[in-house]
Design an enzyme around this catalytic site. Sequence first.
Site: not given
Length: 379
Positions: A15, A75, A94, A96, A118, A134, A220, A268-270, A298, A300
């Site tokens: 990107r 990123k 971004y 994070h 974000e 997202s 939940s 949600a790994i970021d 992953v 990204n």
Amino acid sequence: MLIGVPKEIKNHEYRIGLTPGGVKELVGHGHQVLVEQDGGLAIGFDNDQYRSAGAEIVASADEIFKRAEMIIKVKEPQPDECRKLRPGQLLFTYLHLAPDAEQTRLLLESGATAIAYETVTSDGAGLPLLAPMSEVAGRMAIQAGAHNLEKAQGGNGMLLGGVPGVEPAKVLVIGGGVVGINAARMAMGLGADVTILDKSLERLKELDMHFGGRLKTIYSTADAIERHALEADLVVGAVLIPGAAAPKLINRELVSRMKPGAVMVDVAIDQGGCFETSRATTHQDPTYVVDGVVHYCVANMPGGVARTSTMALTNATLPYALKLANLGVGDALDRDPHLRNGLNVHAGMITCEAVAEALDYDYVEPMTALGRTALQQSA
């Protein structure tokens, strides 16, 4: 304003911060744009397209970081990029930061101003600059999950939609936000048996009204997560607390009891991941196995469909980039409280409360931080 767009250097990240169309818009408003040579070539945006849009093509990222007043990326900056930032320079990308102590430290040391896509907000508690990625990540989560359910990839050999006479795979989506809705939509489109969990009864009602009996909506709780995870062939982690580290909703012990060959996709790994067994992976080496369960984490994901993602991201970020360039950081943040929520770091101060709490820094309110800098400069 002089704006710089460097080539992304993260593993398999194709990107780029602006499309040629985005460059043309900024130039049309009287701004200058530097684009690193071949920065968008991998996704079909060549140097001539950027030149035609009014950009200056430069040979290296070093030149961009040296000259530009605002850096627009995709990123989070890698350590070498953080070290190129300088006091007074604006980074718009971004970030994070909550699970990333090293990046936070380097940004603080740089003295630069960093606005995170974000944490920019909108009316109704939306996250307009996170939403397009997202949407992409939610849809990709099902593609990745379906692929990794194949036996040759380590999965249990289930076809997501089944066939006549054979039941479909069971898909559990944890989180009913933008990621979760897009994941559920894709999974249902492929014919899977889909359950979505969320803590908002209002959101569950909305989903039930929209999708009806095609989607199972469950409130939940720890018990609900356990019951449905044990039955699932594919689990998509789609939870988000804006700016903060993701909560760990599935622990190692529960993973050990899941179906052999089940697949977990942690979107949600970021933000650190929502499974205890999650660790960031790359498009080059996307999966690993824990207790017989395939993990796809992953960091990204939208970079895998980089052309679509770049166009979607520029559509969302361009109005904010224009506001920052037209007004300057101080006035833009003063006038727009939603953009102000995106300010994470300024002149060695943490200005995002969730990041400060996660990494044990003092929190400084954004306008207070900007005011302090103004006073220092006038002194």
